[in-house]
Design an enzyme around this catalytic site. Structure first.
Site, PDB file in Angstrom:
ATOM      1  N   HIS A 189       0.846  -1.199   0.000  1.00  0.00           N
ATOM      2  CA  HIS A 189       0.000   0.000   0.000  1.00  0.00           C
ATOM      3  C   HIS A 189       0.881   1.248   0.000  1.00  0.00           C
ATOM      4  O   HIS A 189       0.712   2.150  -0.818  1.00  0.00           O
ATOM      5  CB  HIS A 189      -0.929  -0.003   1.221  1.00  0.00           C
ATOM      6  CG  HIS A 189      -1.581   1.314   1.501  1.00  0.00           C
ATOM      7  ND1 HIS A 189      -2.575   1.843   0.698  1.00  0.00           N
ATOM      8  CD2 HIS A 189      -1.371   2.244   2.479  1.00  0.00           C
ATOM      9  CE1 HIS A 189      -2.956   3.015   1.185  1.00  0.00           C
ATOM     10  NE2 HIS A 189      -2.228   3.289   2.253  1.00  0.00           N
ATOM     11  N   ASP A 206       8.594  22.119 -25.710  1.00  0.00           N
ATOM     12  CA  ASP A 206       8.669  20.763 -25.159  1.00  0.00           C
ATOM     13  C   ASP A 206       9.717  20.772 -24.054  1.00  0.00           C
ATOM     14  O   ASP A 206      10.231  21.818 -23.696  1.00  0.00           O
ATOM     15  CB  ASP A 206       9.038  19.735 -26.248  1.00  0.00           C
ATOM     16  CG  ASP A 206       8.473  18.352 -25.912  1.00  0.00           C
ATOM     17  OD1 ASP A 206       8.691  17.892 -24.781  1.00  0.00           O
ATOM     18  OD2 ASP A 206       7.804  17.757 -26.767  1.00  0.00           O
ATOM     19  N   TRP A 234       7.552   0.103   4.080  1.00  0.00           N
ATOM     20  CA  TRP A 234       8.269   0.733   2.974  1.00  0.00           C
ATOM     21  C   TRP A 234       9.683   1.108   3.373  1.00  0.00           C
ATOM     22  O   TRP A 234      10.515   1.295   2.513  1.00  0.00           O
ATOM     23  CB  TRP A 234       7.497   1.932   2.413  1.00  0.00           C
ATOM     24  CG  TRP A 234       7.646   3.216   3.169  1.00  0.00           C
ATOM     25  CD1 TRP A 234       7.126   3.507   4.384  1.00  0.00           C
ATOM     26  CD2 TRP A 234       8.359   4.368   2.746  1.00  0.00           C
ATOM     27  NE1 TRP A 234       7.472   4.774   4.761  1.00  0.00           N
ATOM     28  CE2 TRP A 234       8.227   5.335   3.764  1.00  0.00           C
ATOM     29  CE3 TRP A 234       9.097   4.713   1.599  1.00  0.00           C
ATOM     30  CZ2 TRP A 234       8.801   6.607   3.686  1.00  0.00           C
ATOM     31  CZ3 TRP A 234       9.657   5.975   1.531  1.00  0.00           C
ATOM     32  CH2 TRP A 234       9.510   6.905   2.564  1.00  0.00           C
ATOM     33  N   SER A 259      13.921   6.245 -13.049  1.00  0.00           N
ATOM     34  CA  SER A 259      12.868   7.068 -13.637  1.00  0.00           C
ATOM     35  C   SER A 259      12.862   8.460 -13.019  1.00  0.00           C
ATOM     36  O   SER A 259      12.852   9.472 -13.732  1.00  0.00           O
ATOM     37  CB  SER A 259      11.513   6.394 -13.428  1.00  0.00           C
ATOM     38  OG  SER A 259      10.475   7.311 -13.610  1.00  0.00           O
ATOM     39  N   SER A 260      12.892   8.515 -11.697  1.00  0.00           N
ATOM     40  CA  SER A 260      12.811   9.814 -11.027  1.00  0.00           C
ATOM     41  C   SER A 260      14.013  10.688 -11.352  1.00  0.00           C
ATOM     42  O   SER A 260      13.877  11.883 -11.592  1.00  0.00           O
ATOM     43  CB  SER A 260      12.740   9.633  -9.509  1.00  0.00           C
ATOM     44  OG  SER A 260      11.564   8.982  -9.158  1.00  0.00           O
ATOM     45  N   HIS A 299      13.356  11.328   4.462  1.00  0.00           N
ATOM     46  CA  HIS A 299      12.732  12.596   4.829  1.00  0.00           C
ATOM     47  C   HIS A 299      12.624  13.553   3.659  1.00  0.00           C
ATOM     48  O   HIS A 299      11.543  14.089   3.414  1.00  0.00           O
ATOM     49  CB  HIS A 299      13.370  13.262   6.045  1.00  0.00           C
ATOM     50  CG  HIS A 299      12.519  14.407   6.466  1.00  0.00           C
ATOM     51  ND1 HIS A 299      11.393  14.251   7.223  1.00  0.00           N
ATOM     52  CD2 HIS A 299      12.523  15.703   6.079  1.00  0.00           C
ATOM     53  CE1 HIS A 299      10.762  15.410   7.326  1.00  0.00           C
ATOM     54  NE2 HIS A 299      11.436  16.304   6.635  1.00  0.00           N
ATOM     55  N   GLU A 350      12.227  12.781   0.792  1.00  0.00           N
ATOM     56  CA  GLU A 350      11.146  12.197  -0.011  1.00  0.00           C
ATOM     57  C   GLU A 350       9.788  12.799   0.354  1.00  0.00           C
ATOM     58  O   GLU A 350       8.959  13.036  -0.516  1.00  0.00           O
ATOM     59  CB  GLU A 350      11.143  10.677   0.184  1.00  0.00           C
ATOM     60  CG  GLU A 350       9.945   9.950  -0.398  1.00  0.00           C
ATOM     61  CD  GLU A 350       9.956   9.888  -1.919  1.00  0.00           C
ATOM     62  OE1 GLU A 350      10.999  10.201  -2.519  1.00  0.00           O
ATOM     63  OE2 GLU A 350       8.911   9.531  -2.484  1.00  0.00           O
ATOM     64  N   TYR A 393       9.196  15.751   1.286  1.00  0.00           N
ATOM     65  CA  TYR A 393       9.084  17.080   0.661  1.00  0.00           C
ATOM     66  C   TYR A 393       8.954  16.953  -0.835  1.00  0.00           C
ATOM     67  O   TYR A 393       8.308  17.776  -1.484  1.00  0.00           O
ATOM     68  CB  TYR A 393      10.266  17.958   1.054  1.00  0.00           C
ATOM     69  CG  TYR A 393      10.190  18.263   2.518  1.00  0.00           C
ATOM     70  CD1 TYR A 393       9.076  18.931   3.010  1.00  0.00           C
ATOM     71  CD2 TYR A 393      11.141  17.821   3.407  1.00  0.00           C
ATOM     72  CE1 TYR A 393       8.932  19.156   4.352  1.00  0.00           C
ATOM     73  CE2 TYR A 393      11.010  18.047   4.749  1.00  0.00           C
ATOM     74  CZ  TYR A 393       9.903  18.711   5.223  1.00  0.00           C
ATOM     75  OH  TYR A 393       9.757  18.919   6.553  1.00  0.00           O
ATOM     76  N   SER A 449      -0.127  27.614  -4.925  1.00  0.00           N
ATOM     77  CA  SER A 449       0.239  29.014  -5.133  1.00  0.00           C
ATOM     78  C   SER A 449      -0.286  29.552  -6.454  1.00  0.00           C
ATOM     79  O   SER A 449      -0.233  30.757  -6.693  1.00  0.00           O
ATOM     80  CB  SER A 449       1.761  29.174  -5.076  1.00  0.00           C
ATOM     81  OG  SER A 449       2.243  28.686  -3.849  1.00  0.00           O
ATOM     82  N   HIS A 478      14.897  12.323  12.913  1.00  0.00           N
ATOM     83  CA  HIS A 478      13.699  12.433  13.761  1.00  0.00           C
ATOM     84  C   HIS A 478      12.802  11.199  13.599  1.00  0.00           C
ATOM     85  O   HIS A 478      11.830  11.063  14.325  1.00  0.00           O
ATOM     86  CB  HIS A 478      12.932  13.741  13.512  1.00  0.00           C
ATOM     87  CG  HIS A 478      12.407  13.908  12.128  1.00  0.00           C
ATOM     88  ND1 HIS A 478      12.236  15.124  11.536  1.00  0.00           N
ATOM     89  CD2 HIS A 478      12.010  13.011  11.195  1.00  0.00           C
ATOM     90  CE1 HIS A 478      11.762  14.977  10.312  1.00  0.00           C
ATOM     91  NE2 HIS A 478      11.615  13.700  10.085  1.00  0.00           N
ATOM     92  N   HIS A 479      13.148  10.349  12.631  1.00  0.00           N
ATOM     93  CA  HIS A 479      12.426   9.078  12.522  1.00  0.00           C
ATOM     94  C   HIS A 479      13.044   8.012  13.417  1.00  0.00           C
ATOM     95  O   HIS A 479      12.564   6.889  13.449  1.00  0.00           O
ATOM     96  CB  HIS A 479      12.452   8.586  11.074  1.00  0.00           C
ATOM     97  CG  HIS A 479      11.772   9.536  10.135  1.00  0.00           C
ATOM     98  ND1 HIS A 479      10.437   9.461   9.852  1.00  0.00           N
ATOM     99  CD2 HIS A 479      12.237  10.593   9.437  1.00  0.00           C
ATOM    100  CE1 HIS A 479      10.113  10.440   9.007  1.00  0.00           C
ATOM    101  NE2 HIS A 479      11.183  11.134   8.746  1.00  0.00           N
ATOM    102  N   THR A 525       7.473  26.552   6.243  1.00  0.00           N
ATOM    103  CA  THR A 525       6.157  26.003   5.925  1.00  0.00           C
ATOM    104  C   THR A 525       5.075  26.987   6.342  1.00  0.00           C
ATOM    105  O   THR A 525       4.104  27.218   5.612  1.00  0.00           O
ATOM    106  CB  THR A 525       5.952  24.655   6.639  1.00  0.00           C
ATOM    107  OG1 THR A 525       7.123  23.864   6.450  1.00  0.00           O
ATOM    108  CG2 THR A 525       4.771  23.919   6.067  1.00  0.00           C
ATOM    109  N   LYS A 563       4.592  29.711   3.887  1.00  0.00           N
ATOM    110  CA  LYS A 563       3.760  29.346   2.747  1.00  0.00           C
ATOM    111  C   LYS A 563       2.276  29.428   3.109  1.00  0.00           C
ATOM    112  O   LYS A 563       1.470  29.989   2.372  1.00  0.00           O
ATOM    113  CB  LYS A 563       4.100  27.930   2.248  1.00  0.00           C
ATOM    114  CG  LYS A 563       5.554  27.780   1.868  1.00  0.00           C
ATOM    115  CD  LYS A 563       5.769  26.819   0.736  1.00  0.00           C
ATOM    116  CE  LYS A 563       5.292  27.352  -0.572  1.00  0.00           C
ATOM    117  NZ  LYS A 563       6.243  28.179  -1.299  1.00  0.00           N
ATOM    118  N   ARG A 623       1.037   0.420  15.235  1.00  0.00           N
ATOM    119  CA  ARG A 623       0.826   0.287  13.792  1.00  0.00           C
ATOM    120  C   ARG A 623       1.469  -0.999  13.280  1.00  0.00           C
ATOM    121  O   ARG A 623       2.259  -1.625  13.952  1.00  0.00           O
ATOM    122  CB  ARG A 623       1.406   1.494  13.062  1.00  0.00           C
ATOM    123  CG  ARG A 623       2.907   1.557  13.110  1.00  0.00           C
ATOM    124  CD  ARG A 623       3.457   2.876  12.607  1.00  0.00           C
ATOM    125  NE  ARG A 623       3.447   2.963  11.161  1.00  0.00           N
ATOM    126  CZ  ARG A 623       4.337   3.683  10.452  1.00  0.00           C
ATOM    127  NH1 ARG A 623       5.298   4.355  11.067  1.00  0.00           N
ATOM    128  NH2 ARG A 623       4.267   3.750   9.153  1.00  0.00           N
TER     129      ARG A 623
HETATM  130 CU   LIG Z   1      10.916  13.062   8.390  1.00  0.00          CU
END
Ligand SMILES: [Cu+2]
Lengths: 274, 534
Positions: free
Chosen positions: B75, B104, B140, B170-171, B254, B256, B258, B269, B303-304, B329, B332, B451
């Site tokens: 998932h 293009d 993941w 790809s990315s 992390h 990722e 963002y 915006s 922080h993870h 943040t 924004k 979890r």
């Molecule tokens: Cu993080």
């Protein structure tokens, strides 16, 4: 506005250049999807091979679907560029290639980070059981590779200024030096494997050593292929506009990149003693 | 331009399926990305449905724990790598050349490759469910030692790793393409500091991708080697270190998050000021905030790992840096609010999604600040509080912004308007669904529901049943959106070039060309409006 921004926007003008007489749009192409298919086949083959199944067909088909589209792609681009502003396309390609090298450095970076982290946090470094790496021969290899960065530079400049014979000579010298470097590495590997019975699974030191030197060696091999391709094209005389030749730039940049990575690698793996 | 440049022969064209397989048109490739994301968000949603079915009752055990672990892993994988990222990549592909006045991307064929290389990766992910042992079950993040061969036999995990490496290719190629396009192909006069904010958001995102994804690939190469070639990178018995894996993974992981939200910020915006009839408030501040988030995003990864055994000094450092991100943040969010201030707001569907996004993302951001506080995190680590938090950010933030963006630019893409009525219904179903499903998770987590476990203690049954029912809001919202998109494609109201009548204030290039744009995007590249000196 700062200078960096200004130089960047100075090149923005070409977006409008298509308006003049006609609008050039790239045509459709089968190469991207075929190359993706090839890479998918090779990856699947790698999966079967690594998990102990037979993978020859996957590798064989995959190789065909990687090599043919890659060559077709390169030929198409070369043909397309004849209809486009050569200065602008070579700027685009060069920037793209440099960004690619940034991403490559980040893969190497993850390996370096792994190695350096362990030097700080592992209970003992080098870990017990790890062989003491001899430095004399790799030092010679390092010297050869560093010098080859200079020789490729001479060849690169010679191509840009149209001195084809000079370019070919220095290119050959560079390729030979690259092969010497790889030979030294292979000898080093052979020695460790045979006499020290030191393999990739003999502990994290060996894992890191073989992964980093192996991954780097693969890059040297690719670099040699690129240099060989440049030599072949010089031989055929198909650089009609060497000033804007992207493939020579790419090969030279790649070779410098491989060289710089090796300097860090040599320092980290062979010289760093804590 | 030099005289050597020859006139190009007219490119040959294909039609039908061959056209889609061979196209190098950024708009068609953008649509391919969006279609791919669409399929995978449904597949990932189906997995979520199975998860909620299983959690409806702690005693049912419909799904074996082993399979449950595959469901949660896949998932996340599908939603992150194969739905949200390609959806943003699709929007970027479609919109960036239009927004900067280009015909293009810089490398149209590479662009096609970036899309097609995802297909083998996706197939490997799907097939991994059917190999002996099933799909990956490591979550993941795939922490060793759980993800080592010793504890996770079978080869689904290996397929997962290889597929993620392909998705990384790809990315990275996509990001290189976008960066060169942004640098080299802007219309005359479009300086960097006058670029549309969506383009800016992709500039930062692509830069992050180029650094973060290769680190993931390197980390995964080492994990794969540990599993298949007997290396010891993360195996303590051989001198390796599993904690080091966590560092490497989150150094990617992390940034990722963002990567998955910044393009959404960019869309916001555009949409918010458009429907307030104003220019975006504090353009420069918005740009600097994007860059600050991009930079700070690389300094906070551990922080993870507050409960993984890092030193107190490291905990304090990572805690403070994480909280610092709240500042850009906040810039924004306040800029969006200020962009609406005093405006004549039109409550269109895209605007509703943006307003919903501001509310939900702010909430998710605040629980994020709570999680950055070490003592609090230690208590709720790996509970449903965390699950609630990141779903508010990812679904309430990224997906809401994406839905806003898709409703907003759909007329440009298809030449037809979506039904506003269905759009409003979609919004309310999804908005209520998100709160219904993810809000109770916060107190479930604080009360101690862990979890990634196939069952739970009986006292959590009520709220889990409540949450599982909320799944239907999301399901009907998704169905309604899908229906709306499909039906309107042929039957919607024809859209004007400036479909929402926003260009008096916005002067955006993409609204100056027809809807849908011609294959060459602009008959004439629009001129940059004169610079206002305030
Ligand atoms: Cu993080």
């Amino acid at each position: 506005m700062n200078t960096a921004t200004d130089t960047l926007s100075a090149s923005a003008g070409h977006a409008a250049s298509g308006e003049a007489a006609h609008i050039h749009l790239p045509g459709p192409s089968f190469w991207p999807i075929l190359l993706a298919l090839g890479m998918g086949l090779v990856t699947t083959g790698f999966f079967f091979w690594a998990t102990g199944a037979s993978a020859n067909w996957w590798f064989g088909l995959g190789a065909i679907f990687c090599i043919v589209p890659a060559m077709g792609w390169a030929t198409t681009i070369a043909a397309e560029r004849r209809h486009m502003d050569p200065a602008q396309t070579s700027t685009d390609l060069r920037r793209g290639f440099l960004l690619f090298l940034v991403s490559e450095s980040c893969i190497f970076g993850s390996f370096f980070a792994h190695n350096i982290y362990l030097r700080f946090f592992a209970p003992a470094w080098p870990p017990p059981g790890a062989p003491v790496l001899a430095t004399q021969l790799p030092a010679i290899g390092t010297l050869v590779l560093v010098l080859s960065s200079f020789t490729v530079n001479i060849a690169h400049h010679a191509i840009k200024s149209g001195k084809i014979t000079r370019a070919k000579n220095w290119l050959i010298l560079t390729i030979v030096m690259g092969i010497v470097f790889l030979g030294i590495q292979a000898y080093d590997w052979g020695f460790l494997l045979q006499f020290d019975k030191f393999t990739i699974s003999k502990g994290v030191f060996g894992s890191g050593y073989y992964l980093m030197t192996g991954f780097h060696g693969m890059h040297v091999l690719v670099g040699l292929l690129m240099l060989g391709l440049v030599y072949w094209r010089l031989e055929r005389g198909d650089y009609n506009n060497p000033t804007y030749s992207f493939s020579t730039d790419a090969a030279a940049y790649y070779w410098h990149f491989v060289d710089i990575v090796w300097i860090f690698l040599f320092f980290t793996i062979y010289l760093l003693k804590f | 331009m030099s005289t050597e440049v020859l006139a190009a022969p007219a490119p040959k064209t294909y039609s039908g399926l061959l056209d889609w397989l061979t196209t190098t048109d950024h708009k068609k490739i953008g649509l391919l990305y969006l279609g791919f994301a669409f399929i995978n968000i449904w597949l990932g949603g189906a997995l979520a449905g199975l998860i909620r079915l299983n959690l409806f009752n702690p005693g049912w055990h419909i799904i074996a724990p082993n399979v449950y672990n595959q469901l949660i892993t896949m998932h996340a994988t599908l939603m992150i790598f194969m739905a949200v990222m390609p959806a943003f990549a699709g929007m970027g592909n479609y919109l960036i050349p239009l927004m900067i006045g280009a015909r293009d991307m810089a490398f149209p064929k590479l662009n096609a490759f970036s899309f097609w290389i995802m297909i083998p990766a996706a197939l490997m992910m799907y097939v991994s469910f059917f190999v002996p042992g099933g799909a990956s079950r490591g979550g993941w993040w795939q922490y060793p030692p759980l993800s080592t061969f010793q504890f996770m036999g079978g080869h689904g995990e290996d397929l997962w790793i290889l597929a993620v490496i392909l998705l990384g290719i790809s990315s990275v190629t996509g990001a290189i393409n976008i960066l060169v396009t942004i640098f080299d192909m802007r219309a005359p006069g479009m300086k960097l500091m006058r670029m549309p904010l969506f383009v800016w958001s992709w500039l930062v995102t692509a830069t992050m991708l180029i650094v973060a994804l290769p680190v993931l690939s390197g980390t995964m190469i080492m994990l794969l080697a540990d599993r298949l070639f007997g290396t010891g990178f993360y195996r303590p018995a051989l001198g390796g270190d599993p904690l080091l894996y966590e560092h490497l993974f989150w150094f990617f992981g992390h940034p990722e998050v963002y990567i998955m939200i910044l393009p959404g910020f960019g869309m916001m915006s555009h949409i918010v000021p458009s429907f307030a009839g104003k220019k975006v408030f504090g353009y420069k501040g918005m740009v600097y905030a994007l860059c600050a988030i991009g930079l700070l995003g690389y300094t906070v990864w551990a922080h993870h790992m507050f409960t993984s055994g890092i030193t107190p000094a490291a905990q304090i450092y990572f805690s403070i840096c994480s909280m610092l991100i709240a500042i850009p943040t906040g810039v924004k969010i306040y800029s969006w609010l200020a962009s609406m201030w005093g405006g004549a707001i039109r409550f269109t569907t895209p605007m509703l999604f943006c307003l919903g996004m501001i509310a939900l993302f702010t909430f998710g951001g605040l629980t994020g600040v709570m999680l950055a506080i070490v003592p609090f995190d230690i208590v709720v680590h790996n509970t449903y509080f965390v699950v609630g938090h990141f779903h508010y950010v990812l679904v309430g933030g990224s997906v809401m912004a994406l839905l806003g963006g898709m409703h907003f630019w759909y007329p440009k893409i298809s030449g037809r308007m979506l039904s506003e009525k269905l759009g409003h219904w979609t919004f309310w179903l999804i908005f209520i669904g998100i709160n219904w499903v993810f809000l109770p998770m916060h107190w479930l987590g604080i009360e101690g529901m862990v979890r990634r476990i196939a069952t739970y203690r009986p006292q959590f049954a009520f709220w889990n049943q409540f949450i599982s029912l909320g799944f239907f809001f999301m399901l009907f919202g998704g169905l309604l959106f899908t229906w709306n998109v499909i039906v309107s494609w042929k039957k919607g109201q024809p859209a004007q070039a400036d479909a929402w009548q926003v260009n008096d204030t916005q002067q955006a290039f993409e609204w100056m060309t027809s809807s849908p744009p011609p294959v060459h995007n602009f008959d004439e590249i629009p001129a940059m409006p004169a610079e206002e000196h305030a």
